[in-house]
Design a protein around this motif. Structure first.
Motif, PDB file in Angstrom:
ATOM      1  N   ARG A 172     -65.473  22.864  69.530  1.00  0.00           N
ATOM      2  CA  ARG A 172     -65.582  23.723  68.154  1.00  0.00           C
ATOM      3  C   ARG A 172     -64.560  24.700  68.225  1.00  0.00           C
ATOM      4  NH1 ARG A 172     -70.526  27.003  65.343  1.00  0.00           N
ATOM      5  NH2 ARG A 172     -69.261  28.551  64.159  1.00  0.00           N
ATOM      6  N   PHE A 173     -63.621  24.683  67.075  1.00  0.00           N
ATOM      7  CA  PHE A 173     -62.470  25.458  66.956  1.00  0.00           C
ATOM      8  C   PHE A 173     -62.740  26.442  65.823  1.00  0.00           C
ATOM      9  CE2 PHE A 173     -60.910  22.418  69.907  1.00  0.00           C
ATOM     10  CZ  PHE A 173     -59.943  23.380  70.768  1.00  0.00           C
ATOM     11  N   ASP A 174     -62.832  27.760  65.975  1.00  0.00           N
ATOM     12  CA  ASP A 174     -63.205  28.579  64.638  1.00  0.00           C
ATOM     13  C   ASP A 174     -61.834  29.227  64.264  1.00  0.00           C
ATOM     14  OD1 ASP A 174     -66.023  28.547  64.722  1.00  0.00           O
ATOM     15  OD2 ASP A 174     -66.139  29.711  66.282  1.00  0.00           O
ATOM     16  N   PHE A 175     -61.361  28.845  63.046  1.00  0.00           N
ATOM     17  CA  PHE A 175     -60.197  29.399  62.319  1.00  0.00           C
ATOM     18  C   PHE A 175     -60.673  30.697  61.707  1.00  0.00           C
ATOM     19  CE2 PHE A 175     -59.311  25.126  63.187  1.00  0.00           C
ATOM     20  CZ  PHE A 175     -57.985  24.785  63.150  1.00  0.00           C
ATOM     21  N   ARG A 176     -59.814  31.967  61.941  1.00  0.00           N
ATOM     22  CA  ARG A 176     -60.137  33.011  61.388  1.00  0.00           C
ATOM     23  C   ARG A 176     -59.284  33.305  60.142  1.00  0.00           C
ATOM     24  NH1 ARG A 176     -56.074  36.812  62.664  1.00  0.00           N
ATOM     25  NH2 ARG A 176     -54.704  36.149  64.463  1.00  0.00           N
ATOM     26  N   ARG A 177     -59.784  34.311  59.420  1.00  0.00           N
ATOM     27  CA  ARG A 177     -58.802  34.618  58.149  1.00  0.00           C
ATOM     28  C   ARG A 177     -57.450  35.215  58.735  1.00  0.00           C
ATOM     29  NH1 ARG A 177     -61.759  34.900  53.438  1.00  0.00           N
ATOM     30  NH2 ARG A 177     -63.932  35.063  53.781  1.00  0.00           N
ATOM     31  N   ILE A 178     -56.385  34.728  57.858  1.00  0.00           N
ATOM     32  CA  ILE A 178     -55.144  34.978  58.208  1.00  0.00           C
ATOM     33  C   ILE A 178     -54.750  36.485  58.061  1.00  0.00           C
ATOM     34  CG2 ILE A 178     -53.178  34.527  57.773  1.00  0.00           C
ATOM     35  CD1 ILE A 178     -53.865  31.635  57.223  1.00  0.00           C
ATOM     36  N   SER A 179     -54.109  37.365  58.718  1.00  0.00           N
ATOM     37  CA  SER A 179     -53.889  38.739  58.579  1.00  0.00           C
ATOM     38  C   SER A 179     -52.892  38.722  57.254  1.00  0.00           C
ATOM     39  CB  SER A 179     -53.289  39.549  59.809  1.00  0.00           C
ATOM     40  OG  SER A 179     -52.098  38.701  60.184  1.00  0.00           O
ATOM     41  N   ALA A 180     -52.761  39.971  56.611  1.00  0.00           N
ATOM     42  CA  ALA A 180     -51.930  40.230  55.671  1.00  0.00           C
ATOM     43  C   ALA A 180     -50.533  40.078  56.098  1.00  0.00           C
ATOM     44  CB  ALA A 180     -52.070  41.570  54.808  1.00  0.00           C
ATOM     45  N   GLN A 181     -50.269  40.289  57.364  1.00  0.00           N
ATOM     46  CA  GLN A 181     -48.830  40.370  57.720  1.00  0.00           C
ATOM     47  C   GLN A 181     -48.252  38.916  58.219  1.00  0.00           C
ATOM     48  OE1 GLN A 181     -51.249  42.333  58.851  1.00  0.00           O
ATOM     49  NE2 GLN A 181     -50.370  44.411  58.495  1.00  0.00           N
ATOM     50  N   ASP A 182     -49.066  38.238  58.524  1.00  0.00           N
ATOM     51  CA  ASP A 182     -49.001  36.692  58.852  1.00  0.00           C
ATOM     52  C   ASP A 182     -48.573  35.940  57.553  1.00  0.00           C
ATOM     53  OD1 ASP A 182     -48.892  36.876  61.474  1.00  0.00           O
ATOM     54  OD2 ASP A 182     -51.199  36.279  61.652  1.00  0.00           O
TER      55      ASP A 182
END
Length: 578
Positions: A172-182
């Motif tokens: 399992r790989f959990d993708f997180r919310r992308i930061s505003a800077q990215d």
């Protein structure tokens, strides 16, 4: 060729192009480089964070003829066929529309056949949580003992809906919310490649509106480019997203801090007339208030989600009291919940604006300044605490002035209670006497046993009132409760919701309701004695009435005997004695 949306044209083709998921992409690259790939993977996370893109890149890298450090070359025939979706050995399936047992059985049967062109056959099942339980069971055996050279990649936004038996057989790989800077970094790269002018503040507004999703950010950017004829400006972005400028937000918060209701409502109507989304406005106020608190404590501009640091923002930071900002967040959060079940969002916003402008940041007490939270429970708790503190000080002052214990027990305490801002509670003796007339020891014993549980079942504000209460008498249909303080006694007597809550609990536990009568502890003995005296007086009156009723009968009987004696012996021979 027809126009394609930005998120399709600029879909990542290598792991390094996936923004904000360094932990996931690095792990996958290392596994590919060292040949430690698994037979099944689960990619979970919010929408638009790169799950499906990572799955396609992984499929290319596994089958690429010229991989480098776990990255596909994107130049060989296999890479280009997978990119174009033409390779038959990489199968994408939408579980939302193919969620039955038959579809999964078909996959299981075809998986037994060797790949035709590529080295590995890869099944990418998107939104896998939409599969039925029967489909999951059909897939379970294949995941447990997969055929050679077959890899399953499951993608989902709701991993909690997937059976644990499936999850335990995958990596399992959990993708997180992308930061505003990215997100801003990626949009900047795309706009530079397309030679489109842009305002950095506009990109910040888009990144905040996307809420961590790159696909959402590129879709909004696409709209802004079309709306603004090729240039990305802040004003156009705010119109598309329905957000509010920082200047308007500062004015709105300042109106609340300065208790300027008229100004706050004027700004609110202005924002609504400009087409601002009500739900987004509430969210923006909460985020902006959060930024104020964070920046007050850290002075770190990188932690801000909604704001940028300028002169006006610094001025607001200096003026804003944290307690008041807490109130703003709490009121707006409550408004947001109310708006979800209503079609009159603007009305709730107007009410919230009035509340924000009327709430005072502090209440001065004799001990220390206390913040006021504009909720019913916290307000009642603070009010009760302040009044109890005042009463305690009055008692201490009386003791210092030489008032002995006997004096404190006399009715002379009443003026002191009035001086402390209290009123003497007037007992409803008619109600109390009615309960005492039918009271029994058995009913009182039952009530005392369940009283602690009854108090624990009440709400926080009700529990604060009833904590000092004590049942002193009970009948089948009523109970008498004493309170240590008149103010609590009065609140309990006037709180119909509390009385109903007590009645409901008693009905549920003992099978019948009971009306509650309240009496201050210092008046209970007096009230009880008055009831006893009344019962004695009623008993004496009844006895007297009986004697009065019997007296005429006795007189009539005596008169009859005398008349008979006179008739028999003559009047001169009869003597009457009492």
């Amino acid at each position: 060729m027809s126009y394609q949306a930005l998120y399709r044209v600029w879909r990542p083709q290598q792991f390094k192009d996936i923004a904000g998921q360094e932990a996931v992409t690095r792990t996958l690259r290392n596994a590919l480089s060292h040949g430690n790939t698994s037979h099944a993977y689960l990619f979970s996370g919010p929408r638009g964070t790169g799950k499906t893109s990572a799955a396609k890149i992984f499929a290319k890298a596994m089958n690429c003829k010229n991989p480098k450090d776990g990255e596909p070359c994107n130049e060989c025939n296999l890479c280009q066929s997978i990119t174009q979706g033409k390779l038959g050995d990489v199968i994408e399936i939408d579980a939302a529309s193919n969620n039955g047992v038959e579809e999964i059985r078909d996959i299981r049967e075809k998986a037994n056949y060797a790949p035709t062109e590529a080295e590995y056959k890869v099944y990418i099942i998107d939104e896998v949580h939409m599969l039925s339980m029967g489909a999951f069971n059909a897939l379970l055996k294949t995941l447990e003992e997969p055929p050679m050279n077959v890899v399953f990649i499951l993608a989902t936004t709701e991993p909690h809906k997937i059976p644990l038996t499936i999850i335990s057989r995958t990596q399992r790989f959990d993708f997180r919310r992308i930061s505003a800077q990215d997100i801003i970094k990626r949009m900047t790269y795309i706009l530079n490649e397309k030679n489109i002018e842009f305002d950095p503040d506009a990109l910040m507004s888009i990144a905040k509106a996307a809420e961590g999703g790159m696909r959402d950010a590129l879709s909004i950017l696409d709209q802004v480019i079309s709306f603004s004829d090729g240039a990305v400006t802040l004003d156009d972005t705010l119109r598309i997203t329905g957000s509010v400028t920082q200047e308007l937000m500062i004015d709105y918060i300042s109106a609340a801090l300065n208790h300027n209701t008229e100004k706050g409502l004027e700004l609110l109507h202005q924002m609504m007339q400009e087409g601002k989304d009500a739900n987004r406005l509430v969210g923006d106020v909460i985020l902006f208030s959060r930024d104020i608190l964070i920046y007050q404590k850290t002075k770190d501009e990188n932690l801000l989600k909604m704001s940028k640091v300028d002169d006006r923002f610094n001025t607001l930071i200096a003026e804003a009291q944290p307690e008041k900002i807490y109130d703003i967040i709490e009121i707006m959060n409550q408004t947001q919940q109310e708006m979800r079940i209503s079609t009159h969002a603007e009305v709730y916003l107007e009410v919230a604006t009035v509340r924000l402008a009327q709430v005072k940041p502090e209440i001065a007490t004799d001990s220390a300044p206390t913040t006021t939270r504009d909720t019913d429970e916290s307000q009642e708790l603070r009010t009760l605490k302040n009044r109890l503190n005042q009463m305690q000080k009055v008692i201490e002052q009386m003791q210092q002035n030489g008032v002995n214990n006997e004096a404190t027990k006399t009715p002379k305490r009443k003026p002191a209670r009035k001086n402390a801002g209290q009123t003497v509670f007037k007992v409803n003796r008619h109600q109390v006497f009615g309960i005492l007339e039918h009271a029994t020891r058995n009913d009182l014993a039952k009530l005392k046993d369940l009283w602690p549980d009854l108090i624990n079942a009440l709400s926080t504000s009700q529990k604060a009132i009833m904590n000092t209460s004590k049942p002193v008498a009970a009948s089948p249909n009523g109970l008498v409760v004493t309170f240590d303080y008149d103010i609590l006694c009065e609140r309990a007597a006037n709180d119909t919701i509390l009385i109903d809550a007590v009645g409901d609990y008693l009905e549920k536990v003992i099978g019948h309701r009971a009306d509650m009568a309240t009496v201050p502890s210092n008046q209970w003995l007096e009230v009880r004695q008055a009831f006893i005296d009344q019962m004695k007086n009623d008993g004496q009156e009844e006895t007297d009435n009986q004697e009065k009723e019997q007296a005429p009968k006795e007189t009539e009987e005596v008169d009859a005997v005398v008349s008979e004696a006179v008739n028999l012996f003559g009047k001169e021979n009869v003597t009457i004695t009492d």
